[in-house]
Design a protein around this motif. Sequence first.
Motif, PDB file in Angstrom:
ATOM      1  N   HIS A 253       0.831  -1.208   0.000  1.00  0.00           N
ATOM      2  CA  HIS A 253       0.000   0.000   0.000  1.00  0.00           C
ATOM      3  C   HIS A 253       0.869   1.262   0.000  1.00  0.00           C
ATOM      4  CE1 HIS A 253      -3.276   2.749   0.904  1.00  0.00           C
ATOM      5  NE2 HIS A 253      -2.562   3.229   1.908  1.00  0.00           N
ATOM      6  N   GLY A 254       1.897   1.273   0.841  1.00  0.00           N
ATOM      7  CA  GLY A 254       2.782   2.435   0.900  1.00  0.00           C
ATOM      8  C   GLY A 254       3.496   2.678  -0.417  1.00  0.00           C
ATOM      9  N   GLN A 255       3.937   1.606  -1.071  1.00  0.00           N
ATOM     10  CA  GLN A 255       4.617   1.739  -2.359  1.00  0.00           C
ATOM     11  C   GLN A 255       3.675   2.255  -3.437  1.00  0.00           C
ATOM     12  OE1 GLN A 255       6.063  -2.297  -2.588  1.00  0.00           O
ATOM     13  NE2 GLN A 255       8.149  -1.697  -2.005  1.00  0.00           N
ATOM     14  N   LYS A 256       2.395   1.876  -3.354  1.00  0.00           N
ATOM     15  CA  LYS A 256       1.407   2.400  -4.308  1.00  0.00           C
ATOM     16  C   LYS A 256       1.214   3.905  -4.099  1.00  0.00           C
ATOM     17  CE  LYS A 256      -1.181  -1.918  -4.908  1.00  0.00           C
ATOM     18  NZ  LYS A 256      -2.459  -2.629  -4.666  1.00  0.00           N
ATOM     19  N   GLN A 257       1.239   4.330  -2.836  1.00  0.00           N
ATOM     20  CA  GLN A 257       1.156   5.769  -2.559  1.00  0.00           C
ATOM     21  C   GLN A 257       2.359   6.496  -3.162  1.00  0.00           C
ATOM     22  OE1 GLN A 257      -1.603   6.956  -1.386  1.00  0.00           O
ATOM     23  NE2 GLN A 257      -2.049   6.409   0.725  1.00  0.00           N
ATOM     24  N   TRP A 258       3.540   5.915  -2.996  1.00  0.00           N
ATOM     25  CA  TRP A 258       4.751   6.522  -3.556  1.00  0.00           C
ATOM     26  C   TRP A 258       4.682   6.575  -5.079  1.00  0.00           C
ATOM     27  CZ3 TRP A 258       8.424   3.071  -0.173  1.00  0.00           C
ATOM     28  CH2 TRP A 258       8.415   3.557   1.150  1.00  0.00           C
ATOM     29  N   LEU A 259       4.141   5.505  -5.686  1.00  0.00           N
ATOM     30  CA  LEU A 259       4.048   5.469  -7.143  1.00  0.00           C
ATOM     31  C   LEU A 259       3.164   6.599  -7.647  1.00  0.00           C
ATOM     32  CD1 LEU A 259       4.522   4.268  -9.913  1.00  0.00           C
ATOM     33  CD2 LEU A 259       2.712   2.578  -9.446  1.00  0.00           C
ATOM     34  N   GLU A 260       2.039   6.840  -6.981  1.00  0.00           N
ATOM     35  CA  GLU A 260       1.170   7.913  -7.447  1.00  0.00           C
ATOM     36  C   GLU A 260       1.837   9.280  -7.265  1.00  0.00           C
ATOM     37  OE1 GLU A 260      -3.481   9.283  -7.410  1.00  0.00           O
ATOM     38  OE2 GLU A 260      -2.717   8.169  -5.686  1.00  0.00           O
ATOM     39  N   ILE A 261       2.601   9.438  -6.188  1.00  0.00           N
ATOM     40  CA  ILE A 261       3.366  10.674  -6.029  1.00  0.00           C
ATOM     41  C   ILE A 261       4.367  10.810  -7.178  1.00  0.00           C
ATOM     42  CG2 ILE A 261       5.096  11.846  -4.599  1.00  0.00           C
ATOM     43  CD1 ILE A 261       3.664  10.668  -2.146  1.00  0.00           C
ATOM     44  N   GLY A 262       4.997   9.692  -7.540  1.00  0.00           N
ATOM     45  CA  GLY A 262       5.931   9.696  -8.663  1.00  0.00           C
ATOM     46  C   GLY A 262       5.260  10.057  -9.975  1.00  0.00           C
ATOM     47  N   MET A 263       4.018   9.600 -10.161  1.00  0.00           N
ATOM     48  CA  MET A 263       3.280   9.925 -11.383  1.00  0.00           C
ATOM     49  C   MET A 263       3.011  11.426 -11.466  1.00  0.00           C
ATOM     50  SD  MET A 263       0.741   6.607 -11.294  1.00  0.00           S
ATOM     51  CE  MET A 263      -0.271   7.006 -12.739  1.00  0.00           C
ATOM     52  N   LEU A 264       2.879  12.068 -10.311  1.00  0.00           N
ATOM     53  CA  LEU A 264       2.763  13.531 -10.304  1.00  0.00           C
ATOM     54  C   LEU A 264       4.104  14.189 -10.598  1.00  0.00           C
ATOM     55  CD1 LEU A 264       0.480  14.366  -7.226  1.00  0.00           C
ATOM     56  CD2 LEU A 264      -0.145  14.324  -9.637  1.00  0.00           C
ATOM     57  N   LEU A 265       5.158  13.671  -9.988  1.00  0.00           N
ATOM     58  CA  LEU A 265       6.484  14.274 -10.164  1.00  0.00           C
ATOM     59  C   LEU A 265       6.932  14.238 -11.622  1.00  0.00           C
ATOM     60  CD1 LEU A 265       8.369  12.882  -7.028  1.00  0.00           C
ATOM     61  CD2 LEU A 265       7.480  15.193  -7.387  1.00  0.00           C
ATOM     62  N   VAL A 266       6.576  13.189 -12.341  1.00  0.00           N
ATOM     63  CA  VAL A 266       6.927  13.086 -13.761  1.00  0.00           C
ATOM     64  C   VAL A 266       6.340  14.266 -14.531  1.00  0.00           C
ATOM     65  CG1 VAL A 266       6.447  11.767 -15.863  1.00  0.00           C
ATOM     66  CG2 VAL A 266       7.292  10.592 -13.833  1.00  0.00           C
ATOM     67  N   GLN A 267       5.176  14.748 -14.100  1.00  0.00           N
ATOM     68  CA  GLN A 267       4.511  15.856 -14.786  1.00  0.00           C
ATOM     69  C   GLN A 267       5.091  17.222 -14.407  1.00  0.00           C
ATOM     70  OE1 GLN A 267       0.164  15.470 -14.456  1.00  0.00           O
ATOM     71  NE2 GLN A 267       0.474  13.321 -13.947  1.00  0.00           N
ATOM     72  N   GLU A 268       5.972  17.243 -13.394  1.00  0.00           N
ATOM     73  CA  GLU A 268       6.629  18.465 -12.934  1.00  0.00           C
ATOM     74  C   GLU A 268       5.649  19.591 -12.619  1.00  0.00           C
ATOM     75  OE1 GLU A 268       9.634  19.473 -15.775  1.00  0.00           O
ATOM     76  OE2 GLU A 268      10.959  17.851 -15.111  1.00  0.00           O
ATOM     77  N   PRO A 269       4.673  19.342 -11.733  1.00  0.00           N
ATOM     78  CA  PRO A 269       3.739  20.417 -11.360  1.00  0.00           C
ATOM     79  C   PRO A 269       4.417  21.437 -10.449  1.00  0.00           C
ATOM     80  CG  PRO A 269       3.358  18.499  -9.983  1.00  0.00           C
ATOM     81  CD  PRO A 269       4.400  18.093 -10.994  1.00  0.00           C
ATOM     82  N   GLU A 270       3.931  22.656 -10.487  1.00  0.00           N
ATOM     83  CA  GLU A 270       4.418  23.684  -9.571  1.00  0.00           C
ATOM     84  C   GLU A 270       3.715  23.591  -8.222  1.00  0.00           C
ATOM     85  OE1 GLU A 270       5.291  27.787 -10.969  1.00  0.00           O
ATOM     86  OE2 GLU A 270       4.288  27.105 -12.792  1.00  0.00           O
ATOM     87  N   LEU A 271       2.519  23.004  -8.234  1.00  0.00           N
ATOM     88  CA  LEU A 271       1.744  22.840  -7.007  1.00  0.00           C
ATOM     89  C   LEU A 271       1.200  21.417  -6.961  1.00  0.00           C
ATOM     90  CD1 LEU A 271       0.313  23.984  -4.460  1.00  0.00           C
ATOM     91  CD2 LEU A 271      -1.589  24.633  -5.978  1.00  0.00           C
ATOM     92  N   MET A 272       1.491  20.706  -5.864  1.00  0.00           N
ATOM     93  CA  MET A 272       0.976  19.364  -5.658  1.00  0.00           C
ATOM     94  C   MET A 272      -0.040  19.372  -4.535  1.00  0.00           C
ATOM     95  SD  MET A 272       4.507  17.115  -6.020  1.00  0.00           S
ATOM     96  CE  MET A 272       3.721  15.604  -5.475  1.00  0.00           C
ATOM     97  N   LEU A 273      -1.180  18.713  -4.765  1.00  0.00           N
ATOM     98  CA  LEU A 273      -2.235  18.578  -3.763  1.00  0.00           C
ATOM     99  C   LEU A 273      -2.300  17.115  -3.340  1.00  0.00           C
ATOM    100  CD1 LEU A 273      -4.997  20.601  -5.670  1.00  0.00           C
ATOM    101  CD2 LEU A 273      -3.256  21.506  -4.105  1.00  0.00           C
ATOM    102  N   LEU A 274      -2.019  16.832  -2.086  1.00  0.00           N
ATOM    103  CA  LEU A 274      -1.951  15.452  -1.604  1.00  0.00           C
ATOM    104  C   LEU A 274      -2.955  15.243  -0.473  1.00  0.00           C
ATOM    105  CD1 LEU A 274       1.950  15.021  -1.388  1.00  0.00           C
ATOM    106  CD2 LEU A 274       0.458  14.715  -3.376  1.00  0.00           C
ATOM    107  N   ASP A 275      -3.841  14.283  -0.661  1.00  0.00           N
ATOM    108  CA  ASP A 275      -4.867  13.986   0.340  1.00  0.00           C
ATOM    109  C   ASP A 275      -4.465  12.760   1.148  1.00  0.00           C
ATOM    110  OD1 ASP A 275      -7.159  13.799   1.820  1.00  0.00           O
ATOM    111  OD2 ASP A 275      -8.535  13.928   0.128  1.00  0.00           O
ATOM    112  N   GLU A 276      -4.054  12.973   2.391  1.00  0.00           N
ATOM    113  CA  GLU A 276      -3.647  11.925   3.325  1.00  0.00           C
ATOM    114  C   GLU A 276      -2.652  10.939   2.691  1.00  0.00           C
ATOM    115  OE1 GLU A 276      -6.625  10.222   5.854  1.00  0.00           O
ATOM    116  OE2 GLU A 276      -8.012  11.882   5.496  1.00  0.00           O
ATOM    117  N   PRO A 277      -1.486  11.413   2.301  1.00  0.00           N
ATOM    118  CA  PRO A 277      -0.518  10.557   1.595  1.00  0.00           C
ATOM    119  C   PRO A 277       0.076   9.435   2.436  1.00  0.00           C
ATOM    120  CG  PRO A 277       0.471  12.665   2.177  1.00  0.00           C
ATOM    121  CD  PRO A 277      -0.985  12.784   2.488  1.00  0.00           C
ATOM    122  N   VAL A 278      -0.029   9.501   3.776  1.00  0.00           N
ATOM    123  CA  VAL A 278       0.556   8.439   4.600  1.00  0.00           C
ATOM    124  C   VAL A 278      -0.510   7.558   5.247  1.00  0.00           C
ATOM    125  CG1 VAL A 278       2.671   9.725   5.053  1.00  0.00           C
ATOM    126  CG2 VAL A 278       0.749   9.930   6.641  1.00  0.00           C
TER     127      VAL A 278
END
Length: 327
Positions: free
Chosen positions: A231-256
């Motif tokens: 489960h934790g690795q899936k959370q990290w993967l989705e964060i990575g999917m955002l990082l690939v897009q290089e957003p200036e603002l990231m919105l994270l809902d309960e990432p841990v």
Amino acid sequence: LRHPSRDTGQVSLLGELSEPVDVLLWVFIYRDRHPTTKGTSRFISGLSQTLGREVDRFPQKTCACSERDGHFTGGQSMSSGSSTDYLLAVEDLTVSFDGFKAVDSLTFYVDADELRVIIGPNGAGKTTVLDLISGKTAASEGSIKFNNQELLGKREHAIVRAGVGRKFQTPSIYEDLTVLENLEISFPWGRTVWGSLTFNRTPEISDKIHKVAEEIYLSDKLDEKAELLSHGQKQWLEIGMLLVQEPELMLLDEPVAGMSVKEREATAKLLKKVAKGRSIIIIEHDMEFVESIANRVTVLHMGKILAEGNMAEIKANETVKHVYLGD
């Protein structure tokens, strides 16, 4: 573009066309699946003329709207807001659901490179705020400016392209694809139909994906199916999917949420690292985690700001203790 009725072959153009190539590809698919439908040739002929005109002729949303079954319903006009040097400026933001104000005249500002955490009891309006910023929910009134660009009234994909990335509480990943493929499919070059059709894994893209995979602790999992991750690795993967897009603002809902202590510590380290060069807004209930990462904390209660400041100030606030911290 609504899918045609199988009986009549009728189509209707709704709102705006995002890109002509999207429509052309739809025509090719439609023609292939309905080769004998009457009126198809007339539709294609008429559409080709439409595509010859500027897309800007199609109506744009300029006020709060909501979408119901492909149609838009009007809302109240938005406040123009003020010009600002903040990366994100939320001013007098309100949204009502059947008379209940989930967010009530909310105003707050986020600086560039700031890691802001929003906390509060259940029903305080925390997730609704992220829904409003990302375009998932239409506001009743107010203003949300990102880089001095008004976001209210924009579609979700337009807000993403403006530089805002959203992660939901439950990981939204492609479990049948590998970690590498999940990261690759998120690359900005593949956002459009044309980009997807012409996408190639260049050395630049490969380097970017491997760099992100290393940041999210999944460099040794690139060829593994996403469904096999913890489960934790899936959370990290989705964060990575955002990082690939290089957003200036990231919105994270309960990432841990649901992570082990070790995974939470690793996530705190990850977020503090990726916050350099971008801003992050996080919704979280784990106070130990919040204290380890936040530059500034906003406490919401009943759709309004109850308190705002660094974590030491929040913990010392008697009203916050009574309403949320339970001391």
